[in-house]
Design an enzyme around this catalytic site. Structure first.
Site, mmCIF file in Angstrom:
data_model
loop_
_atom_site.group_PDB
_atom_site.id
_atom_site.type_symbol
_atom_site.label_atom_id
_atom_site.label_comp_id
_atom_site.label_asym_id
_atom_site.label_seq_id
_atom_site.Cartn_x
_atom_site.Cartn_y
_atom_site.Cartn_z
ATOM 1 N N LYS A 13 0.796 -1.137 -0.081
ATOM 2 C CA LYS A 13 -0.046 -0.036 0.007
ATOM 3 C C LYS A 13 0.932 1.362 -0.346
ATOM 4 O O LYS A 13 0.821 2.090 -0.746
ATOM 5 C CB LYS A 13 -1.082 0.025 1.325
ATOM 6 C CG LYS A 13 -1.763 -1.214 1.314
ATOM 7 C CD LYS A 13 -2.528 -1.240 2.467
ATOM 8 C CE LYS A 13 -2.258 -1.334 3.860
ATOM 9 N NZ LYS A 13 -1.489 -2.419 4.027
ATOM 10 N N ARG A 89 -9.716 0.595 9.411
ATOM 11 C CA ARG A 89 -9.154 -0.753 9.507
ATOM 12 C C ARG A 89 -10.020 -1.754 10.345
ATOM 13 O O ARG A 89 -9.993 -2.798 10.555
ATOM 14 C CB ARG A 89 -8.104 -0.620 10.519
ATOM 15 C CG ARG A 89 -6.595 -1.044 9.800
ATOM 16 C CD ARG A 89 -5.503 -0.868 10.667
ATOM 17 N NE ARG A 89 -4.314 -1.519 10.595
ATOM 18 C CZ ARG A 89 -3.332 -0.961 9.884
ATOM 19 N NH1 ARG A 89 -3.361 0.160 9.301
ATOM 20 N NH2 ARG A 89 -2.279 -1.773 9.639
ATOM 21 N N ARG A 128 11.789 -5.734 4.788
ATOM 22 C CA ARG A 128 11.491 -4.459 4.346
ATOM 23 C C ARG A 128 12.461 -3.454 5.430
ATOM 24 O O ARG A 128 12.922 -3.799 6.377
ATOM 25 C CB ARG A 128 10.015 -3.897 4.871
ATOM 26 C CG ARG A 128 9.902 -2.494 4.828
ATOM 27 C CD ARG A 128 8.357 -1.930 5.175
ATOM 28 N NE ARG A 128 7.891 -2.564 6.131
ATOM 29 C CZ ARG A 128 6.474 -2.338 6.347
ATOM 30 N NH1 ARG A 128 5.587 -1.675 5.435
ATOM 31 N NH2 ARG A 128 5.925 -2.876 7.468
ATOM 32 N N ARG A 161 11.731 -1.627 10.953
ATOM 33 C CA ARG A 161 10.510 -1.656 11.769
ATOM 34 C C ARG A 161 10.556 -2.323 13.189
ATOM 35 O O ARG A 161 10.570 -3.715 12.640
ATOM 36 C CB ARG A 161 9.096 -1.348 11.151
ATOM 37 C CG ARG A 161 8.878 -0.045 10.407
ATOM 38 C CD ARG A 161 7.781 0.030 9.556
ATOM 39 N NE ARG A 161 6.344 -0.562 10.047
ATOM 40 C CZ ARG A 161 5.334 -0.561 9.464
ATOM 41 N NH1 ARG A 161 5.122 0.229 8.449
ATOM 42 N NH2 ARG A 161 4.160 -1.283 9.946
ATOM 43 N N ARG A 172 -0.220 -9.324 13.443
ATOM 44 C CA ARG A 172 -0.889 -8.036 12.304
ATOM 45 C C ARG A 172 -1.675 -8.663 11.593
ATOM 46 O O ARG A 172 -2.798 -8.543 11.259
ATOM 47 C CB ARG A 172 0.117 -7.614 11.836
ATOM 48 C CG ARG A 172 0.877 -6.485 12.735
ATOM 49 C CD ARG A 172 2.284 -5.983 12.278
ATOM 50 N NE ARG A 172 2.121 -5.091 11.044
ATOM 51 C CZ ARG A 172 3.327 -4.891 10.463
ATOM 52 N NH1 ARG A 172 4.452 -5.489 10.771
ATOM 53 N NH2 ARG A 172 3.175 -4.315 9.214
HETATM 54 P P1 AP5 Z 1 4.853 -1.668 1.836
HETATM 55 O O1 AP5 Z 1 4.478 -0.722 0.716
HETATM 56 O O2 AP5 Z 1 5.482 -0.861 3.064
HETATM 57 O O3 AP5 Z 1 3.523 -2.530 2.426
HETATM 58 P P2 AP5 Z 1 2.260 -1.990 3.189
HETATM 59 O O4 AP5 Z 1 1.104 -2.487 2.664
HETATM 60 O O5 AP5 Z 1 2.318 -0.450 3.150
HETATM 61 O O6 AP5 Z 1 2.546 -2.658 4.616
HETATM 62 P P3 AP5 Z 1 2.544 -2.003 6.137
HETATM 63 O O7 AP5 Z 1 3.146 -2.862 7.218
HETATM 64 O O8 AP5 Z 1 2.960 -0.365 6.269
HETATM 65 O O9 AP5 Z 1 1.122 -1.913 6.307
HETATM 66 P P4 AP5 Z 1 0.409 -1.900 7.763
HETATM 67 O O10 AP5 Z 1 -0.971 -2.035 7.430
HETATM 68 O O11 AP5 Z 1 0.802 -3.331 8.645
HETATM 69 O O12 AP5 Z 1 1.209 -1.209 8.643
HETATM 70 P P5 AP5 Z 1 0.859 0.374 8.997
HETATM 71 O O13 AP5 Z 1 1.849 1.165 9.007
HETATM 72 O O14 AP5 Z 1 -0.462 0.763 8.336
HETATM 73 O O15 AP5 Z 1 5.598 -2.952 1.424
HETATM 74 C C1 AP5 Z 1 6.326 -3.943 2.072
HETATM 75 C C2 AP5 Z 1 7.542 -4.421 1.596
HETATM 76 O O16 AP5 Z 1 7.589 -5.098 0.489
HETATM 77 C C3 AP5 Z 1 8.847 -3.138 1.237
HETATM 78 O O17 AP5 Z 1 9.896 -3.484 1.431
HETATM 79 C C4 AP5 Z 1 8.493 -2.796 -0.296
HETATM 80 O O18 AP5 Z 1 10.046 -2.580 -0.929
HETATM 81 C C5 AP5 Z 1 8.159 -4.213 -0.595
HETATM 82 N N1 AP5 Z 1 7.327 -4.470 -1.833
HETATM 83 C C6 AP5 Z 1 6.011 -3.759 -1.882
HETATM 84 N N2 AP5 Z 1 5.426 -4.022 -2.880
HETATM 85 C C7 AP5 Z 1 5.892 -4.955 -3.577
HETATM 86 C C8 AP5 Z 1 5.750 -5.817 -4.740
HETATM 87 N N3 AP5 Z 1 4.708 -5.591 -5.419
HETATM 88 N N4 AP5 Z 1 6.701 -6.592 -5.200
HETATM 89 C C9 AP5 Z 1 7.884 -6.789 -4.279
HETATM 90 N N5 AP5 Z 1 7.911 -6.258 -3.281
HETATM 91 C C10 AP5 Z 1 7.078 -5.371 -2.796
HETATM 92 O O19 AP5 Z 1 0.280 0.225 10.620
HETATM 93 C C11 AP5 Z 1 1.152 -0.172 11.563
HETATM 94 C C12 AP5 Z 1 0.605 -0.276 12.938
HETATM 95 O O20 AP5 Z 1 -0.136 1.025 13.418
HETATM 96 C C13 AP5 Z 1 -0.541 -1.283 13.023
HETATM 97 O O21 AP5 Z 1 -0.190 -2.731 13.462
HETATM 98 C C14 AP5 Z 1 -1.459 -0.704 14.273
HETATM 99 O O22 AP5 Z 1 -1.174 -0.967 15.523
HETATM 100 C C15 AP5 Z 1 -1.257 0.824 13.699
HETATM 101 N N6 AP5 Z 1 -2.323 1.513 13.275
HETATM 102 C C16 AP5 Z 1 -2.220 2.047 11.795
HETATM 103 N N7 AP5 Z 1 -3.393 2.462 11.444
HETATM 104 C C17 AP5 Z 1 -4.396 2.088 12.421
HETATM 105 C C18 AP5 Z 1 -5.766 2.015 12.326
HETATM 106 N N8 AP5 Z 1 -6.475 2.663 11.276
HETATM 107 N N9 AP5 Z 1 -6.581 1.478 13.383
HETATM 108 C C19 AP5 Z 1 -5.798 0.918 14.599
HETATM 109 N N10 AP5 Z 1 -4.554 0.940 14.365
HETATM 110 C C20 AP5 Z 1 -3.636 1.295 13.377
#
Ligand code: AP5
Length: 228
Positions: A13, A89, A128, A161, A172
């Protein structure tokens, strides 16, 4: 253009948000980034949410919804639209988002669902690396930096991270399946869901998205699997 990006952790994403941001000139609002910034700055909020984020649990709905409400009501840089990455979420967050937008006579245009499988997600998250300075995303195998440990863009230090370890990743994913996956149906019922195969490499996903949307942000219905 007002978008929601949905999908499991590690589906890409954040990676694709950087493309869409440039394509449509819209704001990228990531709740994960906002929460990590609060933790980094050791604010009161940052201290409160640390235990949730580091264990992979969800931060309480009311806390994240308030952050989004403030950003969408008073924040700058959203006149051309925005893309919400990591929010909503839960079903409660999705309903509250609609209420916030209706107050401003607005609504979400599309929800892009990055569909990905477990083995791919685990490989992506464990590899990552993130730039401490500019937030650019890398991957130890899929997208290694030119110089080990340093960002290609700003030379900043790359780090892993704290929630990108195997145990927290499994937590997660379990939470995603229980709380977030059901809201895919919420947007499907509204006829706003666009599904992309996020298991494919980043360039493929990028070109798929570029085909799906015209330059002016209109949907090309022949090129998208859109469910109503
Ligand atoms: P990346 O693009 O970083 O993936 P992502 O989908 O953004 O994954 P996240 O881990 O950031 O999502 P998340 O939802 O768990 O975390 P968030 O920060 O929102 O890609 C990942 C890796 O793969 C990278 O190394 C990239 O280079 C590689 N890659 C990407 N696409 C690729 C492809 N097509 N092919 C090959 N390689 C690829 O949330 C973190 C925490 O915050 C949560 O656990 C929770 O505690 C809290 N939180 C956040 N939002 C909320 C909410 N709305 N409600 C409650 N808690 C929340």
């Amino acid at each position: 253009m007002k978008l929601v990006l949905l999908g499991p952790p590690g589906a890409g994403k954040g990676t694709q948000a950087n493309l869409l941001k440039e394509l449509f000139d819209i704001a990228h609002i990531s709740t994960g980034d906002i929460l990590r910034e609060e933790m980094k700055n050791q604010t009161l909020l940052g201290k409160e949410i640390k235990k949730f984020v580091e264990s992979g649990a969800l931060v309480p709905d009311e806390v994240v919804t308030k952050i989004i409400e403030n950003r969408l009501t008073h924040g700058a840089g959203i006149s051309k639209g925005f893309m919400l990455d990591g929010f909503p979420r839960t079903r409660t967050q999705a309903e509250d988002l609609d209420k916030i937008l209706i107050t401003n006579k607005n609504s979400i245009d599309y929800a892009i669902y990055f569909k990905s499988t477990l083995s791919v997600i685990i490989q992506r998250l464990t590899g990552r690396r993130v730039c401490r300075k500019c937030g650019a995303l890398f991957h130890a195998v899929n997208k290694p930096p030119k110089k080990p440990g340093a960002c290609d863009i700003c030379s900043g230090e790359l780090y892993q991270r704290s929630d990108d370890n195997e145990e927290t990743i499994k937590n997660r994913i379990a939470i995603y399946e229980k709380s977030t996956q059901p809201i895919i149906e919420y947007y499907k019922k509204q006829g706003k869901l666009i599904k992309v195969d996020a298991d494919k490499d980043a360039d493929f996903v990028k070109s798929h998205l570029m085909e799906v949307f015209n330059k002016d942000g209109k949907l090309d219905t022949d090129k998208v699997e859109r469910r109503s």
